[in-house]
Design an enzyme around this catalytic site. Structure first.
Site, PDB file in Angstrom:
ATOM      1  N   ARG A  45      39.778  55.419   5.883  1.00 57.20           N
ATOM      2  CA  ARG A  45      41.225  55.085   5.909  1.00 57.20           C
ATOM      3  C   ARG A  45      41.796  54.858   4.509  1.00 57.20           C
ATOM      4  NH1 ARG A  45      39.371  52.147  10.204  1.00 57.20           N
ATOM      5  NH2 ARG A  45      39.806  53.166  12.199  1.00 57.20           N
TER       6      ARG A  45
ATOM      7  N   LYS B 293      51.304  63.075  -4.041  1.00 53.93           N
ATOM      8  CA  LYS B 293      51.220  64.081  -2.975  1.00 53.93           C
ATOM      9  C   LYS B 293      49.816  64.688  -2.996  1.00 53.93           C
ATOM     10  CE  LYS B 293      55.170  66.630  -3.438  1.00 53.93           C
ATOM     11  NZ  LYS B 293      55.972  67.771  -2.981  1.00 53.93           N
TER      12      LYS B 293
ATOM     13  N   GLU C  94      56.687  74.516 -16.155  1.00 56.75           N
ATOM     14  CA  GLU C  94      57.022  73.219 -15.532  1.00 56.75           C
ATOM     15  C   GLU C  94      57.546  72.233 -16.590  1.00 56.75           C
ATOM     16  OE1 GLU C  94      56.970  72.805 -12.269  1.00 56.75           O
ATOM     17  OE2 GLU C  94      55.702  74.465 -11.608  1.00 56.75           O
TER      18      GLU C  94
ATOM     19  N   LYS D 170      58.473  63.336 -14.892  1.00 59.06           N
ATOM     20  CA  LYS D 170      57.914  63.276 -13.520  1.00 59.06           C
ATOM     21  C   LYS D 170      57.762  61.824 -13.085  1.00 59.06           C
ATOM     22  CE  LYS D 170      55.783  64.771  -9.762  1.00 59.06           C
ATOM     23  NZ  LYS D 170      55.028  65.769  -9.091  1.00 59.06           N
TER      24      LYS D 170
ATOM     25  N   GLU E  92      60.045  61.706  -1.486  1.00 60.81           N
ATOM     26  CA  GLU E  92      60.747  62.986  -1.499  1.00 60.81           C
ATOM     27  C   GLU E  92      61.923  63.006  -0.534  1.00 60.81           C
ATOM     28  OE1 GLU E  92      58.333  66.512  -0.737  1.00 60.81           O
ATOM     29  OE2 GLU E  92      59.009  67.274  -2.652  1.00 60.81           O
TER      30      GLU E  92
ATOM     31  N   ARG F 216      63.792  63.677  -5.861  1.00 58.76           N
ATOM     32  CA  ARG F 216      62.631  64.524  -6.130  1.00 58.76           C
ATOM     33  C   ARG F 216      62.929  66.010  -5.917  1.00 58.76           C
ATOM     34  NH1 ARG F 216      56.925  61.486  -4.966  1.00 58.76           N
ATOM     35  NH2 ARG F 216      55.543  63.233  -5.213  1.00 58.76           N
TER      36      ARG F 216
ATOM     37  N   ASN G 229      62.464  70.776  -7.889  1.00 56.29           N
ATOM     38  CA  ASN G 229      62.378  72.093  -7.272  1.00 56.29           C
ATOM     39  C   ASN G 229      63.207  73.143  -7.995  1.00 56.29           C
ATOM     40  OD1 ASN G 229      60.642  71.848  -5.158  1.00 56.29           O
ATOM     41  ND2 ASN G 229      62.043  72.913  -3.796  1.00 56.29           N
TER      42      ASN G 229
ATOM     43  N   HIS H 111      62.349  76.796  -8.009  1.00 62.53           N
ATOM     44  CA  HIS H 111      61.327  77.010  -6.994  1.00 62.53           C
ATOM     45  C   HIS H 111      61.841  77.779  -5.774  1.00 62.53           C
ATOM     46  CE1 HIS H 111      59.062  74.344  -9.461  1.00 62.53           C
ATOM     47  NE2 HIS H 111      58.062  74.242  -8.632  1.00 62.53           N
TER      48      HIS H 111
ATOM     49  N   HIS I 219      59.275  80.437  -5.236  1.00 69.29           N
ATOM     50  CA  HIS I 219      58.350  80.436  -4.093  1.00 69.29           C
ATOM     51  C   HIS I 219      58.387  81.747  -3.337  1.00 69.29           C
ATOM     52  CE1 HIS I 219      57.798  75.858  -3.409  1.00 69.29           C
ATOM     53  NE2 HIS I 219      56.747  76.395  -3.993  1.00 69.29           N
TER      54      HIS I 219
ATOM     55  N   HIS J 298      52.087  80.427 -10.082  1.00 68.63           N
ATOM     56  CA  HIS J 298      53.240  79.634  -9.652  1.00 68.63           C
ATOM     57  C   HIS J 298      54.246  79.448 -10.796  1.00 68.63           C
ATOM     58  CE1 HIS J 298      55.348  76.471  -7.530  1.00 68.63           C
ATOM     59  NE2 HIS J 298      55.180  75.675  -8.570  1.00 68.63           N
TER      60      HIS J 298
HETATM   61  N1  LIG Z   1      50.481  67.386  -5.485  1.00 65.92           N
HETATM   62  C1  LIG Z   1      51.527  67.863  -6.113  1.00 65.92           C
HETATM   63  O1  LIG Z   1      52.532  67.181  -6.316  1.00 65.92           O
HETATM   64  C2  LIG Z   1      51.475  69.260  -6.635  1.00 65.92           C
HETATM   65  C3  LIG Z   1      52.465  69.718  -7.509  1.00 65.92           C
HETATM   66  C4  LIG Z   1      52.371  71.006  -8.018  1.00 65.92           C
HETATM   67  C5  LIG Z   1      51.318  71.829  -7.637  1.00 65.92           C
HETATM   68  N2  LIG Z   1      50.366  71.351  -6.780  1.00 65.92           N
HETATM   69  C6  LIG Z   1      49.224  72.181  -6.406  1.00 65.92           C
HETATM   70  O2  LIG Z   1      48.471  72.421  -7.573  1.00 65.92           O
HETATM   71  C7  LIG Z   1      47.732  73.647  -7.429  1.00 65.92           C
HETATM   72  C8  LIG Z   1      47.850  74.445  -8.700  1.00 65.92           C
HETATM   73  O3  LIG Z   1      47.333  73.663  -9.750  1.00 65.92           O
HETATM   74  P1  LIG Z   1      46.851  74.305 -11.121  1.00 65.92           P
HETATM   75  O4  LIG Z   1      47.883  75.216 -11.627  1.00 65.92           O
HETATM   76  O5  LIG Z   1      46.380  73.190 -11.959  1.00 65.92           O
HETATM   77  O6  LIG Z   1      45.678  75.275 -10.655  1.00 65.92           O
HETATM   78  P2  LIG Z   1      44.093  75.126 -10.486  1.00 65.92           P
HETATM   79  O7  LIG Z   1      43.695  73.760 -10.129  1.00 65.92           O
HETATM   80  O8  LIG Z   1      43.698  76.228  -9.593  1.00 65.92           O
HETATM   81  O9  LIG Z   1      43.581  75.439 -11.967  1.00 65.92           O
HETATM   82  C9  LIG Z   1      43.869  76.679 -12.546  1.00 65.92           C
HETATM   83  C10 LIG Z   1      42.615  77.377 -13.077  1.00 65.92           C
HETATM   84  O10 LIG Z   1      42.216  76.730 -14.267  1.00 65.92           O
HETATM   85  C11 LIG Z   1      40.845  76.380 -14.213  1.00 65.92           C
HETATM   86  N3  LIG Z   1      40.728  75.169 -15.027  1.00 65.92           N
HETATM   87  C12 LIG Z   1      41.234  73.942 -14.746  1.00 65.92           C
HETATM   88  N4  LIG Z   1      41.106  73.138 -15.791  1.00 65.92           N
HETATM   89  C13 LIG Z   1      40.477  73.855 -16.747  1.00 65.92           C
HETATM   90  C14 LIG Z   1      40.096  73.560 -18.097  1.00 65.92           C
HETATM   91  N5  LIG Z   1      40.378  72.388 -18.666  1.00 65.92           N
HETATM   92  N6  LIG Z   1      39.465  74.526 -18.795  1.00 65.92           N
HETATM   93  C15 LIG Z   1      39.240  75.749 -18.238  1.00 65.92           C
HETATM   94  N7  LIG Z   1      39.603  76.097 -17.001  1.00 65.92           N
HETATM   95  C16 LIG Z   1      40.223  75.143 -16.272  1.00 65.92           C
HETATM   96  C17 LIG Z   1      40.533  76.255 -12.745  1.00 65.92           C
HETATM   97  O11 LIG Z   1      39.183  76.505 -12.498  1.00 65.92           O
HETATM   98  C18 LIG Z   1      41.429  77.334 -12.148  1.00 65.92           C
HETATM   99  O12 LIG Z   1      40.785  78.575 -12.223  1.00 65.92           O
HETATM  100  C19 LIG Z   1      48.309  74.337  -6.215  1.00 65.92           C
HETATM  101  O13 LIG Z   1      47.393  74.216  -5.155  1.00 65.92           O
HETATM  102  C20 LIG Z   1      49.579  73.546  -5.898  1.00 65.92           C
HETATM  103  O14 LIG Z   1      49.861  73.530  -4.518  1.00 65.92           O
HETATM  104  C21 LIG Z   1      50.430  70.090  -6.297  1.00 65.92           C
END
Ligand SMILES: NC(=O)c1ccc[n+]([C@@H]2O[C@H](COP(=O)([O-])OP(=O)(O)OC[C@H]3O[C@@H](n4cnc5c(N)ncnc54)[C@H](O)[C@@H]3O)[C@@H](O)[C@H]2O)c1
Length: 380
Positions: free
Chosen positions: A121, A143, A185, A240, A250, A254, A258, A261, A265, A277
């Site tokens: 939990r 999130k 971003e 942020k 949200e 928040r 977007n 986006h 998207h 993205h």
């Molecule tokens: N929770 C939220 O508020 C929120 C907001 C935006 C996006 N997201 C989510 O985040 C995800 C995308 O995140 P991301 O862009 O960080 O992608 P990711 O986590 O897939 O990382 C991108 C790539 O970089 C590599 N990598 C990560 N750190 C590294 C480092 N220091 N050195 C070398 N390689 C490295 C990973 O292996 C991957 O191949 C999506 O799933 C999206 O839905 C969540």
């Protein structure tokens, strides 16, 4: 430099620390937060060495640390991977007082965060973001979640971390394309809320001679550059932090995050995720700014400044060729930010200021899409 911000939520407040080398301070900070239980370190497989080093230094400070790695990529935000994490933690005796440490990009933050939100939990969560996108966006705000076979991020929970520690030294190994997607971003944050940050990004680009053909990069041997980029990232993180502190769940403010986006998207989905993205968000920001011009909300000069800045940080705003504009429009109206059948557009009125409008005529969106420059998608 190290900058510390505080996210304030209804339940508690937590620090967000940004700096080069901050990972070295992790044990001390966990202690200060009263986190003394076992640490369940969940790391992206690309960070196996960093995970081992981090675990060793935490053990040297007296912690019991268990480590697992997760395959890189969006497909790890799955029920299968979540179940594996549950099995691993329950099988090795996780307790309520323990903490999950998420070391990786947004994928790891979302997956490990959701595991932390739900196991027993809910146990404490510490976000250790390793991508630029995760530092300035995903790791802050609580999130968490995984994907469902029918769509992205459909299963999840709000679970605020106890600490976010963004060590910008980790960015030196990030693939350049991932770094660029993160800059989208950062620039987005500046356009929606911080004109000074936008100017700082412009000034750094001018000082370094960055433009479309020679965009920003990360050079770990250049300490002045690392410090400059870290300072900029900290200011983007602050945006942020401000927004999620105002709107934890949200329900209002928040939505401004977007910006770019709505169209972004749709492009991402239509291209079946061939573009990152952030790359799609850059195209979406350009389209949103042009919609704002068409509505008389801002001057065409804003579009040009935003384009120049995006280009200096390696981002194109050209619409990918072969995209069906009717399909983009259809997807936009299905976007999850639609309320009462209206698309809620986040549109700039000036650099650093946006408004939310639900009355944008579809003809204006169609005209903006048809006026976009076009290029073939050739991901590296
Ligand atoms: N929770 C939220 O508020 C929120 C907001 C935006 C996006 N997201 C989510 O985040 C995800 C995308 O995140 P991301 O862009 O960080 O992608 P990711 O986590 O897939 O990382 C991108 C790539 O970089 C590599 N990598 C990560 N750190 C590294 C480092 N220091 N050195 C070398 N390689 C490295 C990973 O292996 C991957 O191949 C999506 O799933 C999206 O839905 C969540």
């Amino acid at each position: 430099m190290t900058a510390t911000f505080t996210v304030t939520t209804s339940a508690a407040s937590y620090p967000v620390v940004v700096g080069a080398g901050t990972l070295n301070t992790l044990a001390k900070r966990l202690n200060e937060l009263g986190l003394y239980g076992t640490l369940w370190l969940i790391a992206d497989e690309q960070l196996t060495t960093v995970a081992a080093q981090t675990a060793a230094s935490l053990r040297a400070s007296g912690y019991r640390v268990e480590v697992t790695t997760v395959p890189s990529g969006e497909h790890s935000k799955s029920f299968a991977e979540l179940t594996r994490l549950y099995d691993w933690m329950i099988g090795n005796g996780i307790e309520r007082r323990d903490a999950v440490l998420a070391l990786g990009g947004g994928v790891i933050g979302d997956l490990a965060g959701f595991a932390a939100a739900t196991i027993l939990r809910g146990v404490a969560l510490v976000q250790l973001p390793s991508t630029l996108l995760a530092m300035v966006d995903a790791a802050v705000g609580g999130k968490t979640g995984i994907n469902h076979p029918l769509g992205k991020n459909l299963i999840g929970a709000f679970h605020q971390p106890r600490l976010v520690l963004a060590d910008t030294n980790l960015l030196s190994t990030l693939p350049p394309r991932e770094l660029r997607a993160g800059w989208a971003e950062v620039i987005k944050h500046s356009v929606i809320r911080n004109a000074d940050l936008f100017v700082a990004l412009e000034e750094l680009a001018a000082a370094r001679g960055w433009h479309a053909d020679n965009p920003a990069g990360w050079d770990a041997t250049d300490h002045e550059l690392t410090a400059q980029l870290t300072a900029i990232i900290a200011r983007a993180v602050a945006v942020k932090v401000e927004v999620v502190s105002i709107d934890e769940f949200e329900r209002g403010e928040r939505i401004t995050l977007n910006y770019g986006h709505t169209i972004g998207h749709a492009i991402e989905q239509l291209l079946d995720y061939r573009l990152l993205h952030g790359e799609c968000v850059a195209i979406g920001m350009d389209a949103a700014a042009r919609i704002a011009v068409a509505l008389g909300l801002c001057s065409p000069e804003l579009v040009e400044r935003q384009r120049r800045l995006l280009a200096a940080y390696g981002l194109s705003v050209a619409m990918p060729a072969d995209l069906d504009h009717a399909a983009i429009l259809a997807l936009i109206t299905r976007d999850k930010k639609v309320q009462a059948g209206k698309v809620r557009w986040v549109l700039p009125t000036a650099i650093g200021q946006v408004v939310v409008r639900a009355d944008v005529p579809a003809e204006i969106v169609a005209a903006v899409l048809s006026q976009a420059t076009i290029h073939a998608v050739t991901p590296e």
